[in-house]
Scaffold this motif. Structure first.
Motif, PDB file in Angstrom:
ATOM      1  N   THR A   1     -24.124 -15.675  -4.978  1.00 37.82           N
ATOM      2  CA  THR A   1     -25.502 -15.869  -4.513  1.00 37.82           C
ATOM      3  C   THR A   1     -26.203 -14.535  -4.326  1.00 37.82           C
ATOM      4  OG1 THR A   1     -24.866 -17.912  -3.373  1.00 37.82           O
ATOM      5  CG2 THR A   1     -26.955 -16.911  -2.732  1.00 37.82           C
ATOM      6  N   ALA A   2     -25.489 -13.568  -3.729  1.00 39.16           N
ATOM      7  CA  ALA A   2     -26.064 -12.239  -3.562  1.00 39.16           C
ATOM      8  C   ALA A   2     -26.363 -11.600  -4.918  1.00 39.16           C
ATOM      9  CB  ALA A   2     -25.126 -11.356  -2.750  1.00 39.16           C
ATOM     10  N   ASN A   3     -25.425 -11.719  -5.859  1.00 35.33           N
ATOM     11  CA  ASN A   3     -25.645 -11.166  -7.198  1.00 35.33           C
ATOM     12  C   ASN A   3     -26.891 -11.762  -7.845  1.00 35.33           C
ATOM     13  OD1 ASN A   3     -23.388  -9.554  -7.079  1.00 35.33           O
ATOM     14  ND2 ASN A   3     -22.101 -10.890  -8.325  1.00 35.33           N
ATOM     15  N   MET A   4     -27.049 -13.062  -7.719  1.00 35.27           N
ATOM     16  CA  MET A   4     -28.194 -13.741  -8.318  1.00 35.27           C
ATOM     17  C   MET A   4     -29.508 -13.201  -7.760  1.00 35.27           C
ATOM     18  SD  MET A   4     -29.032 -17.830  -8.390  1.00 35.27           S
ATOM     19  CE  MET A   4     -29.414 -17.873  -6.637  1.00 35.27           C
ATOM     20  N   LEU A   5     -29.477 -12.798  -6.490  1.00 38.57           N
ATOM     21  CA  LEU A   5     -30.676 -12.286  -5.840  1.00 38.57           C
ATOM     22  C   LEU A   5     -30.775 -10.765  -5.912  1.00 38.57           C
ATOM     23  CD1 LEU A   5     -30.656 -14.630  -2.712  1.00 38.57           C
ATOM     24  CD2 LEU A   5     -32.113 -14.800  -4.736  1.00 38.57           C
ATOM     25  N   GLY A   6     -29.864 -10.142  -6.675  1.00 37.63           N
ATOM     26  CA  GLY A   6     -29.956  -8.711  -6.923  1.00 37.63           C
ATOM     27  C   GLY A   6     -29.432  -7.826  -5.821  1.00 37.63           C
ATOM     28  N   VAL A   7     -28.491  -8.344  -5.015  1.00 38.16           N
ATOM     29  CA  VAL A   7     -27.978  -7.594  -3.867  1.00 38.16           C
ATOM     30  C   VAL A   7     -26.456  -7.474  -3.974  1.00 38.16           C
ATOM     31  CG1 VAL A   7     -27.705  -7.624  -1.349  1.00 38.16           C
ATOM     32  CG2 VAL A   7     -29.904  -8.242  -2.384  1.00 38.16           C
ATOM     33  N   LYS A   8     -25.942  -6.311  -3.604  1.00 41.74           N
ATOM     34  CA  LYS A   8     -24.505  -6.062  -3.638  1.00 41.74           C
ATOM     35  C   LYS A   8     -23.823  -6.573  -2.369  1.00 41.74           C
ATOM     36  CE  LYS A   8     -24.589  -1.924  -6.597  1.00 41.74           C
ATOM     37  NZ  LYS A   8     -24.270  -0.471  -6.649  1.00 41.74           N
ATOM     38  N   THR A   9     -22.481  -6.693  -2.463  1.00 40.02           N
ATOM     39  CA  THR A   9     -21.676  -7.221  -1.367  1.00 40.02           C
ATOM     40  C   THR A   9     -20.570  -6.240  -0.998  1.00 40.02           C
ATOM     41  OG1 THR A   9     -22.044  -9.452  -2.234  1.00 40.02           O
ATOM     42  CG2 THR A   9     -20.335  -9.204  -0.570  1.00 40.02           C
ATOM     43  N   ALA A  10     -20.388  -6.048   0.312  1.00 39.08           N
ATOM     44  CA  ALA A  10     -19.299  -5.229   0.840  1.00 39.08           C
ATOM     45  C   ALA A  10     -18.324  -6.122   1.583  1.00 39.08           C
ATOM     46  CB  ALA A  10     -19.843  -4.157   1.782  1.00 39.08           C
ATOM     47  N   ILE A  11     -17.029  -5.908   1.358  1.00 38.45           N
ATOM     48  CA  ILE A  11     -15.992  -6.732   1.983  1.00 38.45           C
ATOM     49  C   ILE A  11     -15.183  -5.878   2.964  1.00 38.45           C
ATOM     50  CG2 ILE A  11     -13.951  -8.166   1.616  1.00 38.45           C
ATOM     51  CD1 ILE A  11     -16.434  -9.410   0.461  1.00 38.45           C
ATOM     52  N   HIS A  12     -15.112  -6.338   4.205  1.00 36.20           N
ATOM     53  CA  HIS A  12     -14.313  -5.702   5.257  1.00 36.20           C
ATOM     54  C   HIS A  12     -12.923  -6.339   5.245  1.00 36.20           C
ATOM     55  CE1 HIS A  12     -13.754  -4.807   9.789  1.00 36.20           C
ATOM     56  NE2 HIS A  12     -12.817  -5.689   9.520  1.00 36.20           N
ATOM     57  N   LEU A  13     -11.905  -5.521   4.974  1.00 37.37           N
ATOM     58  CA  LEU A  13     -10.531  -6.018   5.055  1.00 37.37           C
ATOM     59  C   LEU A  13      -9.603  -4.870   5.403  1.00 37.37           C
ATOM     60  CD1 LEU A  13      -8.744  -5.143   2.294  1.00 37.37           C
ATOM     61  CD2 LEU A  13     -10.210  -6.855   1.261  1.00 37.37           C
ATOM     62  N   HIS A  14      -8.427  -5.216   5.914  1.00 40.57           N
ATOM     63  CA  HIS A  14      -7.476  -4.195   6.340  1.00 40.57           C
ATOM     64  C   HIS A  14      -6.137  -4.278   5.597  1.00 40.57           C
ATOM     65  CE1 HIS A  14      -9.753  -2.509   9.726  1.00 40.57           C
ATOM     66  NE2 HIS A  14     -10.194  -3.725   9.909  1.00 40.57           N
ATOM     67  N   GLU A  15      -5.567  -5.458   5.515  1.00 37.72           N
ATOM     68  CA  GLU A  15      -4.208  -5.600   5.010  1.00 37.72           C
ATOM     69  C   GLU A  15      -4.175  -6.045   3.556  1.00 37.72           C
ATOM     70  OE1 GLU A  15      -1.386  -4.811   6.552  1.00 37.72           O
ATOM     71  OE2 GLU A  15      -2.428  -4.151   8.360  1.00 37.72           O
ATOM     72  N   ASP A  16      -3.061  -5.785   2.915  1.00 36.50           N
ATOM     73  CA  ASP A  16      -2.912  -6.066   1.499  1.00 36.50           C
ATOM     74  C   ASP A  16      -3.033  -7.550   1.185  1.00 36.50           C
ATOM     75  OD1 ASP A  16      -2.335  -4.777  -1.086  1.00 36.50           O
ATOM     76  OD2 ASP A  16      -0.564  -6.061  -1.059  1.00 36.50           O
ATOM     77  N   ALA A  17      -2.477  -8.373   2.051  1.00 33.70           N
ATOM     78  CA  ALA A  17      -2.467  -9.813   1.785  1.00 33.70           C
ATOM     79  C   ALA A  17      -3.877 -10.384   1.688  1.00 33.70           C
ATOM     80  CB  ALA A  17      -1.678 -10.541   2.874  1.00 33.70           C
ATOM     81  N   THR A  18      -4.817  -9.777   2.426  1.00 37.31           N
ATOM     82  CA  THR A  18      -6.180 -10.307   2.409  1.00 37.31           C
ATOM     83  C   THR A  18      -6.969  -9.843   1.194  1.00 37.31           C
ATOM     84  OG1 THR A  18      -6.892  -8.472   3.806  1.00 37.31           O
ATOM     85  CG2 THR A  18      -6.284 -10.505   4.915  1.00 37.31           C
ATOM     86  N   ALA A  19      -6.365  -8.987   0.371  1.00 41.12           N
ATOM     87  CA  ALA A  19      -7.037  -8.502  -0.840  1.00 41.12           C
ATOM     88  C   ALA A  19      -6.596  -9.247  -2.088  1.00 41.12           C
ATOM     89  CB  ALA A  19      -6.784  -7.007  -1.014  1.00 41.12           C
ATOM     90  N   LEU A  20      -5.778 -10.290  -1.927  1.00 40.44           N
ATOM     91  CA  LEU A  20      -5.269 -11.018  -3.086  1.00 40.44           C
ATOM     92  C   LEU A  20      -6.387 -11.623  -3.927  1.00 40.44           C
ATOM     93  CD1 LEU A  20      -2.211 -12.856  -1.476  1.00 40.44           C
ATOM     94  CD2 LEU A  20      -2.126 -11.067  -3.235  1.00 40.44           C
ATOM     95  N   PHE A  21      -7.510 -11.963  -3.279  1.00 45.11           N
ATOM     96  CA  PHE A  21      -8.610 -12.599  -4.000  1.00 45.11           C
ATOM     97  C   PHE A  21      -9.128 -11.725  -5.143  1.00 45.11           C
ATOM     98  CE2 PHE A  21     -11.008  -9.741  -1.384  1.00 45.11           C
ATOM     99  CZ  PHE A  21     -12.167  -9.488  -2.086  1.00 45.11           C
ATOM    100  N   LEU A  22      -8.921 -10.406  -5.054  1.00 51.83           N
ATOM    101  CA  LEU A  22      -9.439  -9.500  -6.071  1.00 51.83           C
ATOM    102  C   LEU A  22      -8.865  -9.784  -7.455  1.00 51.83           C
ATOM    103  CD1 LEU A  22      -9.281  -6.191  -4.021  1.00 51.83           C
ATOM    104  CD2 LEU A  22     -11.371  -7.270  -4.871  1.00 51.83           C
ATOM    105  N   HIS A  23      -7.652 -10.337  -7.515  1.00 43.53           N
ATOM    106  CA  HIS A  23      -6.992 -10.563  -8.802  1.00 43.53           C
ATOM    107  C   HIS A  23      -7.662 -11.674  -9.600  1.00 43.53           C
ATOM    108  CE1 HIS A  23      -3.418  -7.972  -8.319  1.00 43.53           C
ATOM    109  NE2 HIS A  23      -3.596  -8.205  -7.041  1.00 43.53           N
ATOM    110  N   ASP A  24      -7.952 -12.772  -8.926  1.00 41.99           N
ATOM    111  CA  ASP A  24      -8.360 -13.971  -9.647  1.00 41.99           C
ATOM    112  C   ASP A  24      -9.804 -14.391  -9.421  1.00 41.99           C
ATOM    113  OD1 ASP A  24      -5.679 -14.229 -10.551  1.00 41.99           O
ATOM    114  OD2 ASP A  24      -5.141 -15.173  -8.637  1.00 41.99           O
ATOM    115  N   SER A  25     -10.516 -13.695  -8.545  1.00 45.63           N
ATOM    116  CA  SER A  25     -11.874 -14.111  -8.226  1.00 45.63           C
ATOM    117  C   SER A  25     -12.776 -14.030  -9.455  1.00 45.63           C
ATOM    118  CB  SER A  25     -12.439 -13.224  -7.115  1.00 45.63           C
ATOM    119  OG  SER A  25     -13.751 -13.620  -6.792  1.00 45.63           O
TER     120      SER A  25
END
Length: 478
Positions: free
Chosen positions: A263-287
């Motif tokens: 939705t942000a991309n469609m409206l021309g705005v970038k997104t920042a993701i707050h995360l700390h641990e490796d397990a919470t970054a798994l979404f990066l592979h398949d998103s």
């Protein structure tokens, strides 16, 4: 003899620079003449200064010749992660700032923080959340921007309220203070905006962008129990399980996260993701869609860092936040983890890094601590300068600068078309001392190679120009 480039008018300055850092090549150029225009806000020309030009300029009438022959000149620094509406937790706890300080007090503090930041040589910041101060960042941005800005400060990109899931973010009342333990916040005040489900996520993104946000920030995982007791998702478990209370857990489903980003991309705005641990970054592979920056990531693995590199995601490690909270971090070794992760990342060629300290949890004006820590941990100082300048722009700039059309626009920068009167403060290119870029220029009195930490210290920054206007000269605010 006449100057090779003549720009009459009081809005023009000619800077005689003894040594200039080129943020594209990471090299220093000697004896440069930089011509800037305050009305247009950009650099009109830069070329090697001839001895004849030097003599002519030094003996010319007028106040528009700035002699920086004894200094090292750099593009203005970029802090990609600040919170102007916070001040150090050693002064006042996060809980008390969010729930007890009035919006008036917090805004006055933000104005002071903006000036300190600019005079420290940081001419651009990205503010990733007002932490309970509502939409105050949108109005602050207006006051900081334009030819007749009401207050001095850096270019200001803002993210309004961070997005969190219901029940995952405070301030939550400590056990025993609130009989209704399922209620978030104190008297309706919370540090972020709670959203749930794809529809709720989509609506929140649209609402924030409609209000004027430059960025969307998502709190994907929370483990701040040891710093802010009532902040994380399961903080109320600490009476019976400190492990559960301080363990990082993902708070959004992947379809919710993808909805926010798309939705942000469609409206021309970038997104920042707050995360700390490796397990919470798994979404990066398949998103299906990816964010544009990852904040913190103290324990992110090399495998995940490689994904960031391969998918062109910026990493903002916020080392200074972990470093300054070591006394409150007893037993967790979070600083050691963050330092180790950063050192592993230095071996990954092509990983995009931007400098952002999470400034606000430590003192504004001390933004350069992030740069100092990077060099202490083994980073090449020239790379750090690039991360704090050109890479800062590449990280925080709008989506209109990305993709094929963005590259074509970048190629046209030397044609001097990016006039701030037309584009606005946040849409001009910055982070480089090159023709057509914003005239955001600073100078240090010390040698960066011999004593990097001294050279980037705020007291060593003797000259600051933003948008062609001088805000600090000879070490003093103008």
């Amino acid at each position: 003899m006449q100057l090779s480039h003549s720009y009459p008018g009081p809005e023009h300055n000619r800077i005689l620079a003894g040594r200039v850092f080129d943020s594209y090549s990471k090299q220093f150029l000697s004896d440069q003449l930089i011509t800037t225009c305050a009305r247009r806000g950009i650099i009109l020309d830069i070329h090697t200064l001839s001895s004849e030009e030097q003599i002519l300029l030094l003996h010319s009438d007028g106040d528009n010749v700035i002699d920086l022959r004894q200094q090292t000149v750099l593009p203005g620094f970029v802090d990609a992660h600040v919170h102007f509406f916070l001040h150090p937790y050693t002064e006042t706890s996060w809980e008390d700032q969010v729930t007890r300080e009035t919006i008036t007090e917090r805004t006055v503090r933000a104005v002071t923080h903006a000036k300190k930041t600019l005079l420290a040589g940081f001419t651009t910041v990205r503010d990733l959340g007002t932490e309970g101060a509502g939409d105050a960042d949108i109005t602050l941005r207006k006051c900081l921007s334009g030819a007749d800005a009401l207050i001095p400060g850096p270019r200001y990109f803002c993210a309004n309220r961070a997005l969190v899931t219901t029940g995952s973010y405070g301030k939550n009342s400590p056990s025993g203070e609130n009989p209704n333990m399922s209620t978030s916040g104190v008297e309706g005040i919370t540090g972020a905006e709670a959203v749930d489900g794809k529809g709720g996520c989509r609506a929140a993104v649209r609402r924030q962008i409609g209000a004027g946000a430059d960025w969307i920030k998502v709190m994907l995982s929370l483990i701040l129990h040891l710093i802010i007791p009532n902040y994380p998702s399961r903080s109320r478990m600490r009476d019976v399980s400190s492990h559960i209370a301080s363990t990082a857990i993902p708070t959004f489903h992947q379809d919710e996260l993808e909805e926010i980003i798309s939705t942000a991309n469609m409206l021309g705005v970038k997104t920042a993701i707050h995360l700390h641990e490796d397990a919470t970054a798994l979404f990066l592979h398949d998103s299906k869609v990816i964010p544009h920056s990852i904040e913190h990531g103290l324990n992110i693995s090399e495998k995940r860092l490689l994904v960031l590199r391969n998918r062109d995601v910026f990493w903002v490690p916020t080392l200074a936040a972990y470093y300054t909270h070591r006394p409150a971090d007893t037993g967790s070794q979070r600083w050691e983890k963050a330092a180790s992760t950063f050192q592993r990342a230095l071996a990954i060629d092509g990983l995009k890094i931007a400098c952002g300290g999470d400034t606000g949890v430590f003192s504004h004006g001390e933004n350069a601590l992030e740069l100092k820590l990077m060099v202490r941990l083994g980073a090449d100082y020239k790379s750090v300068l690039q991360w704090a300048t050109l890479c800062g722009w590449e990280c925080v700039r709008g989506l209109q600068w990305e993709g094929e059309s963005g590259q074509e626009r970048i190629g046209r920068i030397p044609q001097l078309q990016e006039d701030v009167r037309i584009t606005g403060d946040n849409d001009v290119p910055f982070g480089a001392i090159r023709k057509g870029f914003a005239a955001d220029i600073i100078a240090t009195d010390f040698d960066l190679e011999e004593d990097f930490e001294k050279a980037v210290d705020p007291d060593s920054i003797s000259f600051v120009m933003k948008g062609g206007k001088v805000f600090k000269q000879d070490g003093k605010a103008v």
